[in-house]
Write an enzyme that holds these catalytic residues in place. Structure first.
Site, short mmCIF file in Angstrom:
data_model
loop_
_atom_site.label_atom_id
_atom_site.label_comp_id
_atom_site.label_asym_id
_atom_site.label_seq_id
_atom_site.Cartn_x
_atom_site.Cartn_y
_atom_site.Cartn_z
N CYS A 52 59.91 32.53 78.90
CA CYS A 52 59.79 33.72 79.73
C CYS A 52 61.18 34.27 80.06
CB CYS A 52 59.08 33.46 81.03
SG CYS A 52 57.49 32.67 80.85
N LYS A 67 61.25 25.46 59.27
CA LYS A 67 61.52 26.89 59.17
C LYS A 67 60.37 27.63 58.48
CE LYS A 67 64.22 27.38 61.06
NZ LYS A 67 65.22 26.85 61.93
N HIS A 117 53.77 6.42 48.46
CA HIS A 117 53.08 5.64 49.50
C HIS A 117 51.99 6.46 50.17
CE1 HIS A 117 55.85 2.37 48.98
NE2 HIS A 117 56.87 3.20 49.10
N GLU A 145 64.14 20.33 57.86
CA GLU A 145 64.48 21.67 58.36
C GLU A 145 63.73 22.75 57.57
OE1 GLU A 145 65.52 22.76 60.95
OE2 GLU A 145 66.32 24.75 60.63
N GLU A 181 57.26 27.74 60.86
CA GLU A 181 57.33 28.54 62.07
C GLU A 181 57.32 30.05 61.82
OE1 GLU A 181 60.77 28.20 64.67
OE2 GLU A 181 62.05 27.73 62.97
N ASN A 207 59.96 31.83 86.09
CA ASN A 207 60.10 31.16 84.81
C ASN A 207 60.11 29.67 85.09
OD1 ASN A 207 60.75 30.41 82.23
ND2 ASN A 207 62.90 31.01 82.38
N GLY A 208 59.33 28.90 84.34
CA GLY A 208 59.31 27.45 84.56
C GLY A 208 57.91 26.97 84.82
N TRP A 253 55.90 33.99 78.11
CA TRP A 253 55.40 33.07 77.09
C TRP A 253 54.48 32.13 77.84
CZ3 TRP A 253 55.44 27.80 76.07
CH2 TRP A 253 55.11 27.43 74.76
N ARG A 258 62.68 35.31 74.50
CA ARG A 258 62.24 34.17 75.31
C ARG A 258 60.72 34.11 75.46
NH1 ARG A 258 66.55 32.14 78.49
NH2 ARG A 258 65.06 31.22 79.90
N LYS A 281 62.18 31.46 72.11
CA LYS A 281 63.49 30.95 71.74
C LYS A 281 63.89 29.71 72.53
CE LYS A 281 67.42 31.14 69.55
NZ LYS A 281 67.37 30.49 68.22
C1 F6R Z 1 63.45 26.22 65.25
C2 F6R Z 1 64.05 26.24 66.56
C3 F6R Z 1 63.66 25.18 67.53
C4 F6R Z 1 64.87 24.78 68.38
C5 F6R Z 1 64.44 23.79 69.47
C6 F6R Z 1 65.63 23.30 70.29
O1 F6R Z 1 63.93 27.25 64.45
O2 F6R Z 1 64.82 27.10 66.88
O3 F6R Z 1 63.11 24.09 66.90
O4 F6R Z 1 65.84 24.22 67.56
O5 F6R Z 1 63.52 24.39 70.32
O6 F6R Z 1 66.29 24.35 70.91
P1 F6R Z 1 67.76 24.19 71.48
O7 F6R Z 1 68.66 23.93 70.33
O8 F6R Z 1 68.05 25.46 72.19
O9 F6R Z 1 67.72 23.00 72.40
#
Ligand code: F6R
Length: 607
Positions: free
Chosen positions: A2, A485, A504, A481, A488, A100-101, A76, A28, A602
């Site tokens: 948020c 990616k 396995h 990774e 998501e 927020n929280g 969010w 956010r 984010k």
């Molecule tokens: C994926 C992504 C998330 C963040 C994760 C940690 O693309 O961005 O998996 O890496 O939420 O976020 P930070 O690095 O801000 O602690």
């Protein structure tokens, strides 16, 4: 999650300020948005589901004057599904409030207030906070006291901005969720993130945990709700480089940030390699502890966790045990922190709740806690004993790309520093640092070619609904990774696996045309090649990331990214370009919004 916006002042159009801040905070969360503006006695209160543009549409035709006060929010969802009712601000009695929280004891608050005649129409915890503030306003004559009393009753994490309908001031508070105030003479701009204030003020006050503040015609008054005492506010200069958070000519922040990597890697290492040695001012005061480190722990979430996997083998060569822990698990770990444990907390945002929680546990257990974050003055940067900033510039796209590569670059520098302190640098370490220095140029040369290839391959894969991403040992982080990616942003199910594990179990899924993305390293090339043959023999559609010398792998691949590998660990950053660009193009092929993937935000500031 948020984003919160607030404004009190004279010179601006309150609606425009609030919308502009929200636009910068949409990363956010973006499932609904709302606004409440008070100008004189008039209050405009609007909410809408979906992206911010829907709220803007609703505000069309509403007349606003200059000045006044207002609060706004982009959400969010945590408590309650995305809907107009659940969107913030929440109103109860005389109080309008955004939050927020997560409020952990909202059920208790709800039953306390229900007994006193309050009715609730939303599924949110926030509405209960607004009601509690309203209730306390009735009990206490002074609204500051009522606010402080409300804050003291809350358990959980929060950033709050509120106003009372018949008063001309804003109420602000923070506990474990960021809140920043931009100051410009008699105007005050509030946001969850300093970045969002870049259009308005270059002088900011960061609220600390347990801080609350009042903002009004009297200016800014700063207090602690731990002891009720007034505090002296520290006004800090806002980092100019943050103002570059615009998309420019790119169609999305994600693509822009992928292309920025030559520059962001350069900034991450600039001034930090001198005479073939790593120089890290942020770790100067803890060099003794690094030299005598007996165990190294990396604690992080998501992509940041994958960055730590990318350097696991490098740190293991220091001769100490290395543990890579997911923050969401590490905070429950019963493993003992031993004397000599050095724990690194890696977080782009510096605000991830799981990582912050794990940090608290490690601190209590007596570990040396070091932060690697991309966000200056973020919670993790402040709460660790020392640390290193990424200096990658703001990352706006939900899918992390340039933060990942800059985390690896910084971790390589930290490895070199510890190696020097513990065992002395060898020639291969100096080569590693040299290759890190030339990496920005290599990335610049390769990126367009990789982008073009990724686009072609994405076209071939766009109908896929499931795939494997495989690698071994030093490259394993890339398998994980890529899967993250691709999932998501393209919503294709992708599973990252060590290729040696195929037989396995996972190999059971391989059938004709099942896509497999395979990363070939120089180390263990033959073994990876055998795994590639195994999947090809069962009809897989093989896409390889390989070096120009990997001729056999090229022959059996249906598609490949052919790179000019460099010898050292820095190569893993080059190898990550294909996965980032492939994920991007898969999402584009499917017509998806790459910067705003569904259900994600984010910064994950809730546990
Ligand atoms: C994926 C992504 C998330 C963040 C994760 C940690 O693309 O961005 O998996 O890496 O939420 O976020 P930070 O690095 O801000 O602690």
């Amino acid at each position: 999650m948020c984003g919160i916006a607030g404004y009190f002042g004279e010179k601006e159009n309150t609606d425009k300020v609030l919308i502009s801040i929200l636009e910068k905070l949409e990363y956010r969360g973006y499932d609904s948005a709302g606004i409440a503006i008070k100008q004189g006695k008039k209050i405009v209160f609007e909410k809408a589901t979906g992206e911010l543009k829907n709220l803007k549409e609703k505000l069309k035709g509403v007349e606003f004057e200059k000045g006044g006060l207002g609060i706004a929010h982009t959400r969010w969802a945590t408590h309650g599904k995305p809907s107009v009712t659940n969107a913030h601000p929440h109103r109860q009695g005389r109080v309008y409030l955004v939050h927020n929280g997560i409020i952990e004891n909202y059920k208790e608050i709800e039953s306390f207030l229900k007994k006193r005649g309050y009715k609730f129409s939303t599924d949110t915890d926030t509405e209960k906070v607004a009601a509690l503030f309203d209730y306390n306003l009735k009990q206490e004559k002074d609204s500051q006291k009522a606010f402080e009393k409300t804050l003291k009753a809350l358990r959980g994490a929060f950033a709050i901005v509120a106003f009372v309908e018949d008063e001309n001031q804003l109420f602000l508070a923070r506990l474990s969720s960021p809140l920043v105030v931009g100051v410009s003479e008699k105007d005050f701009y509030i946001a969850s993130d300093a970045l969002a204030l870049s259009n308005f003020s270059k002088r900011v006050i960061y609220l600390d945990d347990f801080d609350y503040a009042l903002v009004g015609g009297f200016g800014f008054r700063h207090f602690s709700f731990k002891d009720g005492k007034q505090k002296t506010s520290k006004i800090e200069d806002f980092d100019e480089s943050l103002t570059s958070a615009e998309k420019g000519n790119f169609d999305s922040f994600m693509l822009k940030e992928i292309y920025e990597q030559p520059d962001s890697i350069y900034s991450s290492i600039a001034g930090r390699i001198k005479n073939g040695r790593a120089v890290l001012g942020g770790l100067k005061d803890v060099e003794k502890e690094l030299e005598s480190a007996k165990e190294i722990h990396f604690v992080a979430a998501g992509t940041s966790f994958n960055a730590t996997l990318a350097v696991k083998d490098l740190f293991e060569s220091l001769g100490v045990p290395v543990f890579n822990l997911l923050a969401s698990e590490a905070k429950y770990s019963k493993a003992r922190v031993r004397e000599g444990t050095v724990a690194f907390f890696i977080s782009q945002s510096g605000e991830t709740a799981d990582t912050k929680e794990a940090l608290k546990k490690y601190k209590e257990a007596g570990a040396l806690c070091l932060g690697i974050t991309n966000t200056v003055a973020s919670s993790i940067a402040r709460e660790t004993h020392a640390g290193v900033y990424n200096h990658a510039g703001p990352e706006i796209s939900v899918a992390s790309t340039k933060a990942f590569s800059s985390q690896i670059a910084v971790l390589i520098l930290i490895y070199a520093k510890i190696k020097e302190l513990k065992l002395g640098l060898e020639r291969k370490d100096k080569t590693l640092l040299k290759e890190l220095q030339i990496l920005p140029d290599i990335l610049k040369k390769e990126i367009k070619k990789i982008d073009k290839k990724a686009k072609e391959i994405a076209k071939a894969l766009k109908k896929a609904n499931s795939m494997y991403t495989l690698a071994r040992a030093g490259e394993l982080a890339l398998a994980f990774e890529s899967a993250l990616k691709i999932k998501e942003i393209s919503y294709i199910h992708a599973e990252g696996y060590p290729s040696g594990e195929l037989k396995h179990g996972p190999i059971a899924l391989i059938e004709k045309d099942f896509p497999v993305l395979m990363f070939f390293g120089n180390e263990l090339y033959e073994k990876t090649f055998s795994n590639a043959q195994e999947v090809k023999a069962r009809g897989a559609y093989l896409i390889s990331v390989l070096d120009k010398t990997h001729k056999d792998a090229k022959k059996i691949s249906d598609r490949y990214f052919e790179l000019n590998y460099i010898k050292s660990k820095a190569n893993i950053i080059l190898q990550s370009l294909p996965l980032q660009l492939l994920a991007y193009h898969l999402a584009k092929e499917k017509g998806l919004n790459v910067d705003k993937p569904r259900n994600l935000a984010k910064s994950v500031t809730v546990e």
